[in-house]
Scaffold this active site. Structure first.
Site, PDB file in Angstrom:
ATOM      1  N   SER A 193      -8.794  52.868   9.262  1.00 28.73           N
ATOM      2  CA  SER A 193      -8.968  51.727  10.045  1.00 28.73           C
ATOM      3  C   SER A 193      -9.589  50.660   9.535  1.00 28.73           C
ATOM      4  O   SER A 193     -10.550  50.776   8.653  1.00 28.73           O
ATOM      5  CB  SER A 193      -9.860  52.103  11.543  1.00 28.73           C
ATOM      6  OG  SER A 193      -9.796  50.688  11.947  1.00 28.73           O
ATOM      7  N   TYR A 204     -15.475  54.753  17.751  1.00 26.14           N
ATOM      8  CA  TYR A 204     -14.295  54.622  16.862  1.00 26.14           C
ATOM      9  C   TYR A 204     -14.539  54.372  15.400  1.00 26.14           C
ATOM     10  O   TYR A 204     -14.297  55.124  14.444  1.00 26.14           O
ATOM     11  CB  TYR A 204     -13.247  53.645  17.353  1.00 26.14           C
ATOM     12  CG  TYR A 204     -11.962  53.628  16.721  1.00 26.14           C
ATOM     13  CD1 TYR A 204     -11.063  54.480  16.997  1.00 26.14           C
ATOM     14  CD2 TYR A 204     -11.864  52.580  15.938  1.00 26.14           C
ATOM     15  CE1 TYR A 204      -9.713  54.541  16.218  1.00 26.14           C
ATOM     16  CE2 TYR A 204     -10.694  52.564  15.297  1.00 26.14           C
ATOM     17  CZ  TYR A 204      -9.556  53.360  15.344  1.00 26.14           C
ATOM     18  OH  TYR A 204      -8.496  53.436  14.812  1.00 26.14           O
TER      19      TYR A 204
END
Ligand code: ZN
Length: 657
Positions: A541, A554
């Site tokens: 990410s 996350y």
């Protein structure tokens, strides 16, 4: 065996060629008559050409078409007079014959006519049907097969001894027909090959085929050779993944390219593979030479691939000097493997090929078992089978199709595959020739694609046991694992650390990190056996290099995942496994980004949706397809010398730069 003719359906086809399409499809529906492109049919039609002259055209099945799905365009129109003139020649080589067939068609775009076109032409009937019916092949592959055929049909069929398909067979059939045909003749049996029927109209020719094959089936019943011995239920529950991957690695080495290996789970083949007399009944040859191109002459018994290669090479050397032209040996890898524990394994260059091999060999098993019950299975001599295996036309067919796609014969597993980036990765890998196992907790994963090179498994990516099971199932379906795309991940609603509860934190870690670690750990021995070297792509990410507030769990999980991938690259380099990481950002065509969410986020920044979607340096929108294309590229030859790379796919981001 029953006729499937239906007056109402037949009325939808109102001309001679239309009815040819209709009854060809009826034949194609029954795998005990024709399998995967086998069999062929024709019709002779009077037509007026552009010069106003009348001529008869033979519409015969074109190569590359399957009877089950054939259309009008699948029939090649060839001038009958020319075919009949060719039939009077003393000899005609295969390349000459194909040239004559192609240059005497009346439609330039039509497919190449069947190599049995001249045979169809010489039979003096409007409609001609040809199948490789299991019952006929069974009876003619026994001692005294020709006598049995005479006993069943009397003078209603012409009997033709075995001759390899092509011009010589057309001549032999014409000769036998002239000698044996009488007023009662309705068909022709080609020993060790198949059966023809013919008639004045489509229905008559088709129904004669059904009636003739039905009589052969009843004969087998009367002889107590129809009912197969009851197979034992499959009880084996041991994991086979590692043994299968090991075997596939050796098969692939023998083939000189990655191959798909498919394990059959049906009781018939599993019981057959465990028979004590397997050596005696399976090592004679195929049920019909028509199958040899797909299955090779003999299956491998057990797992000694190297011994099979030696025997295959010796077989080539022993028979090649007698062949008409100089031949090149095909790859010596087995296509069918029968192993006491692993059962029947089918090998193919693609998953589709492996399914075809599986189907053909299942019919071969039935033919062998019934022929054994009838008095003993007797395949053709090895030389006849060799001649078909190394037949010019067949070899040319095998060489057709140009360069295979880059992942042909390889197997990929993608997690989180039911939607978004994962789904796009499945599509990209399938498009480039890989067989793909898709994992997702969403049951829709099993229905994502209905094709032989896709297999969807419902699986919770945080559960090590479910992951182990999914790997086992995937390897049983395709034989191993070459590429792993770790994509499954969850993103809980934005929450600052002060409000973050441990349960949420742990849940995110369980899926995004623990599950990935477990999968990588379990997949390693499989990836290590990948014929072309294992590849892992981790979907990271933008939050790894550039985290944002409110995404602690996350971001931390993806950062740890990235570090895990870097360590894997260090540990697995010597096994030839490459591990690379992608950092996508702002991919909006995924499940979580509904129109409403997008509109509200854009409004939050005072932007239009379009501006919000392209708020990056390149002012471009990043789609899940873009990420998937890069993931596939990371598995391909462009990145063959790259491991432990982290590649952004975000349109350019100042904070990442
Ligand atoms: Zn045939």
């Amino acid at each position: 065996m029953k006729s499937l003719w239906n007056d109402e359906q037949a009325r939808e086809y109102d001309d001679d060629l239309g009815l040819r399409v209709y009854t060809s499809r009826l034949l194609g529906q029954d795998p005990s008559l024709v399998l995967h492109g086998g069999g062929n049919t024709s019709v002779k039609i009077r037509e007026t050409n552009i010069l106003g002259q009348e001529e008869t055209i033979l519409y015969v099945k074109g190569s590359g078409w399957d009877l089950a799905s054939i259309e009008r365009e699948g029939f090649s129109p060839v001038r009958l007079d020319h075919l009949l003139a060719l039939a009077r020649l003393e000899s005609l080589s295969d390349p000459q014959m194909v040239n004559e067939l192609k240059t005497h068609m009346t439609r330039a775009s039509a497919p190449t006519p069947s190599v049995e076109a001249i045979l169809h032409a010489t039979l003096p009937y409007k409609y001609v049907d040809h199948t490789h019916a299991d019952a006929i092949v069974t009876i003619t592959n026994t001692e005294g097969g020709a006598d049995r055929i005479r006993e069943i049909y009397g003078d209603e069929v012409v009997i033709v001894p075995y001759v390899m398909p092509g011009f010589d067979l057309a001549r032999a059939c014409a000769r036998c027909f002239a000698e044996q045909a009488g007023p009662r003749t309705i068909g022709m049996v080609l020993l060790n090959h198949g059966i023809f029927s013919f008639g004045d109209d489509a229905r008559q020719s088709y129904e004669r085929m059904i009636a003739l094959v039905d009589r052969a089936e009843h004969y087998l019943q009367r002889q107590g050779a129809w009912d197969l011995p009851a197979p034992e239920a499959v009880t084996d529950v041991h994991p086979h993944a590692l043994e299968l991957a090991e075997l596939r690695a050796r098969v692939s080495e023998a083939a000189g390219r990655p191959m798909i290996v498919r394990q059959s789970r049906d009781p018939l083949s599993t019981t057959f593979a465990a028979r004590d007399d397997l050596e005696a009944i399976s090592q004679q040859g195929p049920a019909t030479p028509d199958h040899v191109i797909r299955t090779k002459r003999l299956p491998l018994l057990g797992r000694d691939v190297e011994a099979y290669v030696r025997a295959y090479t010796a077989y080539f050397e022993a028979h090649a000097p007698h062949a008409k032209d100089e031949k090149t040996m095909l790859d010596p890898a087995p296509r069918v493997i029968l192993d006491r524990e692993l059962g029947q394994l089918s090998v193919g260059k693609t998953a589709r090929d492996a399914v075809i091999v599986e189907d053909i060999y299942r019919h071969t098993i039935e033919v062998i078992l019934r022929a054994e019950a009838l008095g003993g299975f007797r395949a053709l001599p090895a030389q006849d089978i060799f001649d078909v295996e190394y037949w010019d036309l067949e070899q040319a067919k095998l060489r057709q199709g140009g360069k295979p796609p880059q992942f042909s014969g390889e197997i990929a597993l993608v997690t989180g595959a039911a939607s978004g980036i994962g789904k796009a990765c499945v599509d990209a890998l399938l498009a480039q020739g890989a067989a793909v196992v898709g994992l997702d907790v969403n049951p829709a994963i099993t229905e994502l694609h209905a094709r032989p090179d896709y297999y969807g498994v419902v699986c919770d990516a945080a559960d090590p046991e479910q992951l182990a099971n999914a790997l086992e199932l995937g390897v049983r379906r395709f034989g191993g694992l070459d590429m792993l795309v770790i994509n499954a991940g969850i993103f809980p609603g934005g929450r600052r650390i002060a409000e973050l509860d441990l349960a949420t934190w742990r849940k995110v870690m369980a899926v995004n990190l623990d599950g990935a670690m477990s999968l990588m750990s379990q997949a390693h021995p499989l990836l290590k056996r990948a014929p072309g070297g294992g590849r892992v792509v981790v979907i990271g990410s933008k939050n790894v290099p550039a985290p944002g507030p409110g995404a602690a769990a996350y971001s931390a999980s993806k950062a740890a995942l990235t570090q895990l991938a870097r360590v894997a690259a260090l540990e697995w380099g010597s096994d030839g496994i490459r591990v690379n990481v992608l950092h996508p950002d702002a991919v909006f065509d995924t499940g979580i980004w509904t129109e409403e969410v997008l509109a509200s986020r854009a409004a939050h920044y005072g932007m239009t949706v379009e501006e919000y979607k392209t708020k990056n340096l390149l002012r471009t929108e990043v789609s899940s397809r873009d990420v998937a294309a890069l993931a596939a590229a990371l598995c391909g030859p462009l990145f063959a010398k790259t491991t432990a790379a982290q590649v952004p796919v975000d349109g350019g981001n100042e904070r990442v730069i």
